[in-house]
Enzyme design. Structure first.
Site, short mmCIF file in Angstrom:
data_model
loop_
_atom_site.label_atom_id
_atom_site.label_comp_id
_atom_site.label_asym_id
_atom_site.label_seq_id
_atom_site.Cartn_x
_atom_site.Cartn_y
_atom_site.Cartn_z
N VAL A 51 21.84 -25.46 23.34
CA VAL A 51 22.32 -26.82 23.61
C VAL A 51 21.70 -27.28 24.92
O VAL A 51 21.92 -26.66 25.98
CB VAL A 51 23.87 -26.87 23.68
N HIS A 91 28.25 -20.43 31.14
CA HIS A 91 29.17 -19.62 30.34
C HIS A 91 30.04 -18.79 31.29
O HIS A 91 29.51 -18.13 32.20
CB HIS A 91 28.39 -18.62 29.46
N ASP A 139 34.40 -21.86 24.02
CA ASP A 139 33.24 -21.76 23.14
C ASP A 139 33.72 -21.58 21.69
O ASP A 139 34.67 -20.84 21.42
CB ASP A 139 32.37 -20.57 23.56
N HIS A 192 24.99 -25.88 30.94
CA HIS A 192 26.35 -25.34 30.85
C HIS A 192 26.38 -23.93 31.41
O HIS A 192 25.43 -23.16 31.26
CB HIS A 192 26.86 -25.35 29.41
N GLN A 207 18.63 -20.66 24.98
CA GLN A 207 19.43 -21.87 25.16
C GLN A 207 19.39 -22.64 23.85
O GLN A 207 18.31 -22.87 23.28
CB GLN A 207 18.86 -22.72 26.30
P1 5GP Z 1 23.51 -21.71 24.82
O1 5GP Z 1 22.93 -20.72 23.87
O2 5GP Z 1 22.85 -23.06 24.72
O3 5GP Z 1 23.55 -21.18 26.22
O4 5GP Z 1 25.03 -21.85 24.43
C1 5GP Z 1 25.57 -22.86 23.67
C2 5GP Z 1 26.99 -22.44 23.35
O5 5GP Z 1 27.67 -23.57 22.85
C3 5GP Z 1 27.09 -21.34 22.30
O6 5GP Z 1 27.81 -20.24 22.83
C4 5GP Z 1 27.84 -22.01 21.14
O7 5GP Z 1 28.75 -21.14 20.51
C5 5GP Z 1 28.55 -23.16 21.84
N1 5GP Z 1 28.72 -24.33 20.99
C6 5GP Z 1 27.77 -24.95 20.24
N2 5GP Z 1 28.28 -26.01 19.62
C7 5GP Z 1 29.59 -26.08 19.99
C8 5GP Z 1 30.65 -26.98 19.66
O8 5GP Z 1 30.49 -27.95 18.93
N3 5GP Z 1 31.85 -26.73 20.23
C9 5GP Z 1 32.08 -25.68 21.08
N4 5GP Z 1 33.31 -25.52 21.58
N5 5GP Z 1 31.09 -24.81 21.40
C10 5GP Z 1 29.87 -25.00 20.86
#
Ligand code: 5GP
Length: 116
Positions: free
Chosen positions: A98, A104, A32, A102, A96
């Site tokens: 993205v 974590h 991440d 996914h 969420q």
């Molecule tokens: P969500 O909140 O959707 O469950 O988590 C999305 C995760 O993707 C976040 O922890 C964020 O830091 C990570 N993330 C977002 N954009 C990128 C990226 O371009 N590269 C990487 N490695 N992580 C990302």
């Protein structure tokens, strides 16, 4: 399904750089960008399921194997003995950000409960 690739498809296809942890035909895992713990890895199916609630019966094996892949990564990262956490955020209240499913994998320190 939309023609436009998701951010995480672009990452899995190496169109956007990432720190790869695991890759096979169906899954990709990477660190991440903003780690919430010493080890913070995102494990994704290459198939762009937007949210966990969009998964169907046809995705049952894919979802099951997602956890087995993550277990292998946790073991390789040395997290199995002390423990770690899997998190799947879903939708707005789940924060969420993205919309490509996914998992974590967080570990490397004691994690408090409940999360914020
Ligand atoms: P969500 O909140 O959707 O469950 O988590 C999305 C995760 O993707 C976040 O922890 C964020 O830091 C990570 N993330 C977002 N954009 C990128 C990226 O371009 N590269 C990487 N490695 N992580 C990302």
């Amino acid at each position: 399904m939309s023609e436009e690739k998701t951010l995480f498809q672009k990452i899995a296809d190496k169109e956007i750089p990432s720190e790869e942890v695991y890759s096979d035909e169906d899954y990709y895992a990477f660190r991440d960008l903003n780690p919430g713990a010493p080890t913070h890895i995102l494990v994704i199916p290459r198939k762009p399921i937007p949210k966990i609630t969009d998964a169907t019966e046809a995705d049952a094996a894919l979802l099951g194997r997602l956890f087995l892949v993550a277990n292998k990564i946790a073991e390789a990262e040395g997290l199995t003995e002390k423990g770690f956490r899997y998190v799947i955020n879903c939708g707005d209240d789940g924060e969420q950000t993205v919309y490509h499913l996914h998992l974590h994998l967080l570990g490397g320190r004691p994690l408090s409960w409940p999360p914020g």
